[in-house]
Motif scaffolding. Structure first.
Motif, PDB file in Angstrom:
ATOM      1  N   UNK A 188       0.745  -1.396   0.573  1.00 32.83           N
ATOM      2  CA  UNK A 188      -0.053   0.008  -0.170  1.00 32.83           C
ATOM      3  C   UNK A 188       1.081   0.781   0.061  1.00 32.83           C
ATOM      4  N   UNK A 189       0.341   2.137  -0.682  1.00 31.52           N
ATOM      5  CA  UNK A 189       1.488   3.394  -0.577  1.00 31.52           C
ATOM      6  C   UNK A 189       1.530   4.100   0.412  1.00 31.52           C
ATOM      7  N   UNK A 190       0.034   4.211   1.153  1.00 29.69           N
ATOM      8  CA  UNK A 190       0.402   5.244   2.685  1.00 29.69           C
ATOM      9  C   UNK A 190       1.288   3.765   3.641  1.00 29.69           C
ATOM     10  N   UNK A 191       2.502   4.532   4.652  1.00 29.07           N
ATOM     11  CA  UNK A 191       3.341   4.025   5.246  1.00 29.07           C
ATOM     12  C   UNK A 191       2.409   3.252   6.592  1.00 29.07           C
ATOM     13  N   UNK A 192       2.350   2.533   7.249  1.00 25.48           N
ATOM     14  CA  UNK A 192       2.456   1.475   8.227  1.00 25.48           C
ATOM     15  C   UNK A 192       2.807   2.390   8.668  1.00 25.48           C
ATOM     16  N   UNK A 193       1.894   2.593   9.832  1.00 26.63           N
ATOM     17  CA  UNK A 193       2.882   3.280  11.505  1.00 26.63           C
ATOM     18  C   UNK A 193       2.169   2.165  12.253  1.00 26.63           C
ATOM     19  N   UNK A 194       3.431   2.506  13.286  1.00 26.08           N
ATOM     20  CA  UNK A 194       2.329   0.876  14.877  1.00 26.08           C
ATOM     21  C   UNK A 194       1.518   3.212  16.117  1.00 26.08           C
ATOM     22  N   UNK A 195       0.324   1.985  16.160  1.00 28.53           N
ATOM     23  CA  UNK A 195      -0.174   2.975  17.076  1.00 28.53           C
ATOM     24  C   UNK A 195       0.344   3.219  18.384  1.00 28.53           C
ATOM     25  N   UNK A 196       1.001   2.606  19.081  1.00 32.56           N
ATOM     26  CA  UNK A 196       1.928   3.198  20.296  1.00 32.56           C
ATOM     27  C   UNK A 196       3.115   4.505  20.503  1.00 32.56           C
ATOM     28  N   UNK A 197       3.838   3.219  19.801  1.00 34.62           N
ATOM     29  CA  UNK A 197       4.827   3.896  19.216  1.00 34.62           C
ATOM     30  C   UNK A 197       5.016   5.344  18.831  1.00 34.62           C
ATOM     31  N   UNK A 198       3.985   6.168  17.438  1.00 38.24           N
ATOM     32  CA  UNK A 198       4.204   6.884  17.148  1.00 38.24           C
ATOM     33  C   UNK A 198       3.128   8.177  17.623  1.00 38.24           C
ATOM     34  N   UNK A 199       2.314   7.034  19.203  1.00 36.72           N
ATOM     35  CA  UNK A 199       1.595   8.480  20.021  1.00 36.72           C
ATOM     36  C   UNK A 199       2.082   8.824  20.926  1.00 36.72           C
ATOM     37  N   UNK A 200       3.489   7.654  21.282  1.00 32.98           N
ATOM     38  CA  UNK A 200       4.481   8.514  22.259  1.00 32.98           C
ATOM     39  C   UNK A 200       5.225   9.327  21.274  1.00 32.98           C
ATOM     40  N   UNK A 201       6.102   8.800  20.243  1.00 36.54           N
ATOM     41  CA  UNK A 201       6.601   9.368  19.554  1.00 36.54           C
ATOM     42  C   UNK A 201       6.350  10.911  20.143  1.00 36.54           C
ATOM     43  N   UNK A 202       4.841  11.064  19.896  1.00 36.91           N
ATOM     44  CA  UNK A 202       4.526  13.004  19.900  1.00 36.91           C
ATOM     45  C   UNK A 202       3.983  13.437  20.579  1.00 36.91           C
ATOM     46  N   UNK A 203       4.218  12.837  21.865  1.00 37.13           N
ATOM     47  CA  UNK A 203       4.152  12.945  24.031  1.00 37.13           C
ATOM     48  C   UNK A 203       5.269  14.122  23.836  1.00 37.13           C
ATOM     49  N   UNK A 204       4.696  15.627  24.821  1.00 36.89           N
ATOM     50  CA  UNK A 204       4.929  16.283  24.714  1.00 36.89           C
ATOM     51  C   UNK A 204       5.612  16.788  26.480  1.00 36.89           C
ATOM     52  N   UNK A 205       7.050  17.301  26.566  1.00 35.55           N
ATOM     53  CA  UNK A 205       7.209  16.870  27.634  1.00 35.55           C
ATOM     54  C   UNK A 205       6.279  17.907  28.353  1.00 35.55           C
ATOM     55  N   UNK A 206       5.625  17.792  29.776  1.00 33.19           N
ATOM     56  CA  UNK A 206       4.533  17.994  30.761  1.00 33.19           C
ATOM     57  C   UNK A 206       3.067  17.140  30.273  1.00 33.19           C
ATOM     58  N   UNK A 207       2.703  16.562  28.741  1.00 38.30           N
ATOM     59  CA  UNK A 207       1.323  15.864  28.602  1.00 38.30           C
ATOM     60  C   UNK A 207       1.257  14.803  29.898  1.00 38.30           C
ATOM     61  N   UNK A 208       0.387  14.061  30.173  1.00 35.63           N
ATOM     62  CA  UNK A 208      -0.001  13.230  31.148  1.00 35.63           C
ATOM     63  C   UNK A 208      -0.898  12.233  30.848  1.00 35.63           C
TER      64      UNK A 208
END
Length: 604
Positions: free
Chosen positions: A417-437
């Motif tokens: 498929x053309x669109x990349x496959x993204x792991x749900x947990x790891x990509x969510x963790x990657x986007x967490x910012x300092x201070x997020x709860x």
């Protein structure tokens, strides 16, 4: 023989909730066939009633080094009581479905133990144990589907009026769901709470902590294809954590804004009257399927889309059976029926599982069927987001119980498929910012380190497999027990200067003579060098450590090829070559070490 009751209990032991989902799938079949009985976690079932049960089905996963799941521990401990008579369960006819992964050495160990123990207590198996294997192309379903069919055929010996012909033709919802279309919360009030823990709800066996992201840094070079994150979570002073080297941090991820918006765009494009601010009322409609506590309060559809439904899941055959149920387009309905049938498994594999097509992409592809979706079908269409487990990569002592580090490889890859496959947990963790709860909880790990701190430990942890060993090394360094003669770390990555995680920290420990470090950088030279090659290079030293010093061996990391390659290196290069053993003797020695707990493996 015919029973005077149609009671069938379905009990599960689940670590990642997969066994629970399988149990709920079986429950649908029991309802269609008019059986009655609870679907419960084993520890929630009143075990004193077990001796009265005539028919039971057990679904259980295996964790760690062949350990039972948390919500099965009390149940299993009771069954092991020595004072239980050998005829305790003589009335019971049963089946055991074991869910496992054949890449682990103790494949389906818990299910096998349970099956054997039930027979010892006098119960009669209707079928041999179902050994489901996640590694199969069809996943657990390869064994589960034919086994379940055969189980209910066997049940017909006791209930001859029941027929299995309708098993795949009826829709049985778990709960009654309805929409509350109030307009009061269109501004998004309370859309960001945690639906599981916001009101103080807790799982019986979880000690959940409210954590704040203190650091989220990339450990790999910007030019490296793999993004790996070292994430630090901080607790409050009055909510300190307590963990040991080898323990596991669990967290439940959330869907991305992109996927959530895509879902509601699908609804809008088909004029399906489901808005993010509508609330969903979930009510009990079967005595044996109670509503979970966190769903008893009406939740917004946004909250469900963000935290409950797994929008990146790969659709099962059951998903296509639901689409076929509502579709009035002949072409799409026929295709859905085919993809949901036993005869269509190969087509389902090629369309869904192999290219890793998500459930949202299926809704786009089958757009005419999607246009007919109702909230009842939608609620059953999506599987739930499961918690993810990560080896803790820090010592509890260094922060006095106020911090947790995890090392996370961000999953991003391409299929046809053309669109990349993204792991749900790891990509969510990657986007967490300092201070997020966030909320998370700690579970005792499967790795057990020797109590004698002078016993050498051979730690093989390429890539993010470093995590539990970093925890151990930090712990021993803090206690003043770390020494190069005790701690022997074999680390592997592609490039010394691109993906050598925690490089400065490890090299400093080597300089301080607290650690012996053996590095395999596979792509820094023409011939690839992996950790198994380093084991061969240092085979003489390793034989001395294992044979003369009683060293323990630990393997952590990717489950695909590395563990087997490392085992082979110890057999052929250490035990056989240096120990002068023939191949059979070398294999027997490795097996003996593993039985004694001196070889332990944690892979994913």
């Amino acid at each position: 023989m015919m029973s005077d009751t149609n009671r069938l209990i379905v009990l599960y032991g689940s670590q990642t909730f997969t066994a629970q989902e399988v149990a709920e799938r079986i429950w649908r079949k029991t309802k269609i066939l008019r059986f009655k009985g609870p679907v419960q976690a084993m520890d929630d079932y009143p075990i004193s009633r077990l001796i009265q049960e005539e028919f039971a089905l057990f679904v259980c996963a295996t964790t760690g080094q062949g350990d039972e799941p948390d919500n099965m521990k009390k149940f299993w401990k009771f069954l092991l009581r020595k004072n239980l008579p050998a005829n305790s369960l003589v009335k019971m006819k049963f089946g055991v479905i074991a869910l496992g992964d054949s890449s682990y050495s103790k494949f389906n160990f818990v299910g096998k133990k349970l099956h054997k123990r039930l027979i010892q207590l006098g119960a009669t198996p209707l079928l041999n144990i179902a050994l489901c294997d996640y590694q199969h192309d069809l996943g657990h379903d390869a064994v589960l589907i034919p086994w379940t069919k055969e189980f209910f055929i066997k049940m017909q010996d006791y209930f001859p009026n029941q027929t299995t012909n309708t098993l795949n033709t009826q829709f049985i919802p778990r709960w009654q769901v309805s929409l509350i279309k109030n307009e009061d919360c269109q501004n998004g009030h309370n859309l960001n709470k945690d639906i599981y823990y916001a009101n103080g709800l807790r799982d019986n066996f979880l000690n959940t902590h409210h954590l704040e992201v203190e650091q989220n840094s990339r450990t790999t070079h910007d030019t490296h294809f793999q993004d790996v994150r070292l994430i630090t979570f901080r607790t409050t002073e009055d909510d300190k954590v307590d963990y040991s080297p080898g323990d596991i941090f669990n967290i439940r991820p959330r869907n991305s804004d992109e996927d959530i918006n895509d879902l509601f765009d699908i609804f809008d494009s088909h004029n399906i009257d489901i808005k993010p601010h509508y609330r969903l009322l979930v009510q009990e409609c079967h005595d044996d399927m109670p509503v979970p506590d966190f769903l008893k309060e009406p939740l917004t559809l946004y909250e469900l889309a963000e935290q409950y439904w797994d929008l990146r899941a790969y659709p099962t055959q059951y998903v296509f059976s639901l689409l076929a149920l509502v579709s009035d387009d002949k072409l799409e309905r026929d295709k859905c029926m085919e993809l949901s049938s036993p005869e269509g498994q190969e087509d389902w594999l090629n369309y869904s599982r192999r290219p890793k097509r998500t459930v949202l992409e299926v809704l786009h592809d089958f757009h005419k069927s999607t246009s007919k979706l109702t909230i009842e079908i939608i609620f059953e269409l999506f599987c739930t987001i499961k918690p993810r487990s990560f080896s803790i990569a820090s010592s509890c002592l260094t922060s006095r119980g106020t911090r947790i580090d995890i090392l996370v490889a961000v999953v991003k890859y391409y299929s046809k498929l053309k669109k990349p496959r993204l792991g749900l947990a790891s990509n969510w963790l990657k986007c967490l910012r300092v201070g997020d709860k966030v909320y998370g909880w700690i579970k005792m790990g499967s790795l057990k380190f020797p109590t004698d701190t002078k016993t050498p430990q051979i730690l093989i942890g390429p890539g993010t497999g470093l995590a539990p060993f970093r925890s151990l090394i930090q712990d021993m360094a803090y206690k003043g027990l770390a020494h190069k003669d005790v701690l022997h770390l074999f680390f592997g990555c592609r490039y010394e200067h691109k993906d050598f995680h925690c490089r400065e920290e490890l090299l400093r420990l080597v300089e301080e003579e607290k650690l012996s470090l053996y590095c395999a950088f596979s792509r820094d030279q023409e011939d690839k060098i992996y950790v198994q090659h380093k084991i061969k290079e240092y085979s003489q030293d390793l034989w001395h450590l294992i044979n003369d010093k009683g060293a323990y061996i630990y393997i952590s990391g990717n489950a695909k090829n590395m563990p087997d390659n490392v085992r082979e290196a110890f057999i052929e290069d250490v035990f056989s070559k240096e120990g002068k053993l023939d191949l059979d003797q070398a294999k027997a020695m490795l097996a003996s070490i593993e039985r004694d707990g001196r070889l332990q493996v944690e892979t994913w």
